[in-house]
Design a protein around this motif. Sequence first.
Motif, short mmCIF file in Angstrom:
data_model
loop_
_atom_site.label_atom_id
_atom_site.label_comp_id
_atom_site.label_asym_id
_atom_site.label_seq_id
_atom_site.Cartn_x
_atom_site.Cartn_y
_atom_site.Cartn_z
N MET A 1 0.82 -1.19 0.00
CA MET A 1 0.00 0.00 0.00
C MET A 1 0.88 1.27 0.00
SD MET A 1 -2.75 0.98 2.84
CE MET A 1 -3.21 2.66 2.77
N ILE A 2 0.41 2.29 -0.70
CA ILE A 2 1.20 3.52 -0.77
C ILE A 2 0.29 4.71 -0.46
CG2 ILE A 2 2.61 5.01 -2.24
CD1 ILE A 2 3.28 2.55 -3.92
N PHE A 3 0.70 5.58 0.42
CA PHE A 3 -0.10 6.79 0.60
C PHE A 3 0.80 8.01 0.83
CE2 PHE A 3 0.14 7.54 5.18
CZ PHE A 3 0.54 6.30 5.65
N PHE A 4 0.23 9.17 0.54
CA PHE A 4 0.95 10.42 0.74
C PHE A 4 0.40 11.08 1.99
CE2 PHE A 4 1.58 15.03 -0.16
CZ PHE A 4 2.95 15.01 0.01
N ASP A 5 1.26 11.33 2.95
CA ASP A 5 0.87 11.98 4.19
C ASP A 5 1.07 13.48 3.98
OD1 ASP A 5 0.90 13.16 6.69
OD2 ASP A 5 2.00 11.53 7.67
N GLU A 6 -0.03 14.15 3.70
CA GLU A 6 0.00 15.56 3.32
C GLU A 6 0.62 16.42 4.44
OE1 GLU A 6 -1.88 16.57 0.25
OE2 GLU A 6 -0.57 18.31 0.58
N GLN A 7 0.17 16.10 5.66
CA GLN A 7 0.61 16.93 6.78
C GLN A 7 2.12 16.85 6.99
OE1 GLN A 7 -1.19 15.74 10.44
NE2 GLN A 7 -0.18 17.41 11.55
N ASN A 8 2.62 15.62 6.95
CA ASN A 8 4.06 15.44 7.18
C ASN A 8 4.87 15.47 5.89
OD1 ASN A 8 4.27 15.14 10.05
ND2 ASN A 8 3.09 13.24 9.79
N GLN A 9 4.18 15.64 4.77
CA GLN A 9 4.87 15.71 3.47
C GLN A 9 5.78 14.50 3.26
OE1 GLN A 9 4.83 18.51 0.85
NE2 GLN A 9 2.84 18.21 1.81
N LEU A 10 5.17 13.32 3.36
CA LEU A 10 5.96 12.12 3.10
C LEU A 10 5.14 11.05 2.39
CD1 LEU A 10 5.10 9.85 5.48
CD2 LEU A 10 6.59 11.28 6.85
N PHE A 11 5.86 10.22 1.64
CA PHE A 11 5.26 9.05 0.99
C PHE A 11 5.56 7.85 1.87
CE2 PHE A 11 6.61 11.90 -2.43
CZ PHE A 11 5.41 12.07 -3.11
N HIS A 12 4.52 7.08 2.20
CA HIS A 12 4.73 5.90 3.03
C HIS A 12 4.30 4.68 2.22
CE1 HIS A 12 4.40 4.12 7.34
NE2 HIS A 12 4.87 3.24 6.49
N MET A 13 5.27 3.83 1.89
CA MET A 13 4.97 2.60 1.14
C MET A 13 5.07 1.43 2.10
SD MET A 13 7.41 3.40 -2.07
CE MET A 13 8.15 5.00 -1.76
N THR A 14 4.08 0.56 2.05
CA THR A 14 4.15 -0.60 2.94
C THR A 14 3.99 -1.90 2.15
OG1 THR A 14 1.78 -0.56 3.41
CG2 THR A 14 3.21 0.64 4.93
N THR A 15 4.63 -2.94 2.67
CA THR A 15 4.45 -4.32 2.20
C THR A 15 3.98 -5.08 3.44
OG1 THR A 15 6.69 -4.97 2.74
CG2 THR A 15 6.36 -3.98 0.56
N PRO A 16 3.78 -6.40 3.40
CA PRO A 16 3.23 -7.06 4.59
C PRO A 16 3.98 -6.73 5.89
CG PRO A 16 3.25 -8.58 2.75
CD PRO A 16 3.91 -7.33 2.27
N HIS A 17 5.31 -6.67 5.85
CA HIS A 17 6.05 -6.44 7.10
C HIS A 17 7.01 -5.27 7.04
CE1 HIS A 17 5.24 -10.84 6.72
NE2 HIS A 17 4.68 -10.61 7.89
N THR A 18 6.97 -4.47 5.97
CA THR A 18 7.97 -3.41 5.87
C THR A 18 7.35 -2.06 5.52
OG1 THR A 18 8.51 -3.51 3.49
CG2 THR A 18 9.54 -5.15 4.89
N SER A 19 8.10 -1.02 5.84
CA SER A 19 7.76 0.35 5.44
C SER A 19 8.94 0.95 4.70
CB SER A 19 7.51 1.24 6.66
OG SER A 19 6.28 0.96 7.27
N TYR A 20 8.64 1.76 3.72
CA TYR A 20 9.67 2.53 3.00
C TYR A 20 9.13 3.95 2.92
CZ TYR A 20 13.24 3.56 -0.51
OH TYR A 20 14.33 4.07 -1.19
N ILE A 21 9.88 4.91 3.46
CA ILE A 21 9.32 6.26 3.60
C ILE A 21 10.24 7.31 2.96
CG2 ILE A 21 8.45 7.97 5.24
CD1 ILE A 21 7.91 5.67 7.18
N VAL A 22 9.64 8.13 2.13
CA VAL A 22 10.37 9.19 1.43
C VAL A 22 9.73 10.53 1.80
CG1 VAL A 22 10.96 10.12 -0.86
CG2 VAL A 22 10.79 7.64 -0.53
N GLY A 23 10.53 11.50 2.18
CA GLY A 23 9.99 12.80 2.57
C GLY A 23 10.25 13.87 1.51
N ILE A 24 9.47 14.94 1.60
CA ILE A 24 9.73 16.10 0.74
C ILE A 24 10.11 17.25 1.68
CG2 ILE A 24 8.82 17.67 -1.01
CD1 ILE A 24 6.56 15.60 -1.44
N GLU A 25 11.25 17.85 1.47
CA GLU A 25 11.69 18.95 2.33
C GLU A 25 11.73 20.24 1.54
OE1 GLU A 25 15.21 18.63 4.65
OE2 GLU A 25 14.44 16.87 5.69
#
Length: 733
Positions: A1-25
């Motif tokens: 699953m992938i979503f954009f966290d508007e408030q924190n300005q980050l992309f959060h990608m998840t798989t069954p047991h992992t997260s991969y997070i990219v921010g915009i600064e």
Amino acid sequence: MIFFDEQNQLFHMTTPHTSYIVGIEKGKYLTHLYWGKKLASMCPENAYCSNNLSFSPNPDREDKSYSLDTMPQEYPASYMSDFRSPAYEVQRQDGCLAGEFLFERYEILRGKPTLCGLPATYVEDDSEAQTLLIYGKDGVSGLDVILSYTAFAGLDVIARNVRFSNHSGKTVTLNRALSVNVDFPAGRYDLLTLPGAWARERHVERKPLRAGYSAIGSRRGASSHQQNPFMALMEADATEDYGNVYGFSLVYSGNFLAGAEMDPCGGVRVQMGIHPDLFSWQLLNGESFQTPETVLVFSGNGLGEMSRTYHKLYRTRLCRGKYRDQNRPILVNNWEATYFDFDEEKILRIADEAKDLGIELFVLDDGWFGKRDDDTTSLGDWKEYGKKLPNGLKGLAEKVQERGLKFGLWFEPEMISVDSDLYRAHPDWAIQIPGRVPNEGRNQLILDFSRKEVCDYIIETVHNVLAHAPISYVKWDMNRHMTEYYTPMLEAERQKEMGHRYILGLYRVLEAITSTHPDILFESCSGGGGRFDPGMLYYMPQTWTSDDTDAVERLYIQYGTSMVYPVSSMGAHVSAVPNHQTGRITPLAMRADVAMSGNFGYELDLTKFTEEEKEEVKKQVATYKELREFVPKADLYRLKNPFEGDDASFLFLSQDKKQFFLTYFQIKGEVSYNYRHLKLKGLEEEAYYRCEETGKVYSGAELMYVGLMVKKNEECCGFRDYFSRTWRFTRIA
Ligand code: DGJ
């Protein structure tokens, strides 16, 4: 699953047991915030602390503490304010090499787009994955850069690639275009790689990471025997079954670079992609460049779990075609039986024996074409050699078929002998530098697959052979790696495109041939495992693992190969003793037990077996026919590491977890040991398993925590050299 966290300005990608997070600064810089065990959310300020070390240039006049040099970047540009290695380097027409990656917008898609002209993992249904496309622009050259991330719903996999498009109105040149960059936080890390050599591929090497740049790669035009396009960054306390491991695997068959750079603060930048040394790519206005895919796998439970994730992904969502899910035939290959010295009669004698033993496929190796009596001639002349095959390939194949066996054939389509009709007709089709005598490797040159007409000719020639004889299997070999990178087809400033253009040509040829012949099982090979990589597996679901067929050497090679590649991808054959590569004499039982951990076959003169050996082989063949129902698709547990001791052991647990196959090998004998316990893994503690050989029943907990007792050889005072045992267990409750 992938979503954009508007408030924190980050992309959060998840798989069954992992997260991969990219921010915009600052609305424009992409930061790498996290990759690891799954998180519910993340506070971006907790990822890193912006600071400007002395001597770090400052991109922001308003914020003097700000520095890209200490920022964990997602896809760093070149030579602006980060002194670490860039992920890409683009050169403008005025020669300027500096770049600046600036975020523009994003898009989230269901499923996974294909990569034009390149192999890649895939989904069969859009519900299996989501893809995030991050659109950015290189602020200096004006090049558009699209970062692509696919998060798989059922596997802990993030697949990444990058696409560059030039809409700047000017011509630019990419000098470096890596597929992936991950900046890890400071820590103690080890690097695990798979170095080797011809006949000694993919040994496992683990070493602590220190300050500076550590890299592996290939400049050989092929992924190579010497290094494999795989690297794992391991937290220093991680082991086979414990701790955090980050795998990087490049879906590509040519020159590659995998590097890890530890910065002065202990952070680590890992990068992977096409090797920049022999690469550049000119982009005219309106043109694009697609990088190969890198497959990222995180495991919080050590290397074993990382490998099982790669195995499942590559077996089911990289390999394609009819044989992806089918049992593979047990074959006999005549290479080590006859080398070049065969004729129809000799081949048919081997085929007769094969039939009797229950073998299903006969593979005719090198020497069937042109006037090929040794390796000095005829590559390119893909017409049968009348002296050896008076009834032609068709005649031989039909006779093999009449005996109830399928017929398979060796090819080396990318190569050309100077002594060949093809070379006499088209000397310019061979890769060489005008005015210089070319270097031959194994007496041969490489066809210039960066040229369209050469690829078209090979597609047609191979097709003609395959269409005119009943051929069920092809072994696609490549016995010379690339030197003298030059093609007359490209202008001077484009010569560094040749290595990648060769691979694109090869992929086009493979796609054309394999899709025109979907019923043929293809196995790739490059002097054994010189091109054992995910790129080749996309077209051909199995690879000849190594030219070393010695059972002991194979334990090491297959152990290393299993770091990334599934059992279903490894060709493994029983060969004669003394072994042709090592001179070692190992028991027939051990040779078969080792080969059953791959796609099983024989590579020796079957007519030389004694009656007793024939009976043993019949049993081996019958056993493998049962085992292949689940072993090639099994979850693999590595129980004993031969690189750490004198023994090796593997457990193959069926996907439904109802049965498993267990192997144990003592390489160097040990006296005065009567027994030892082999602790199993991956079982259910509460379940009960029956050993099919002894009828005894054990709980999963007992097998894992007490272990299975392995007894010494009865006739010896301990475990003798090359002792091997296998067991089959069935879950009964
Ligand atoms: C190298 C391969 O790995 C061998 O199995 C055999 O096919 C030879 N080439 C034939 O030249």
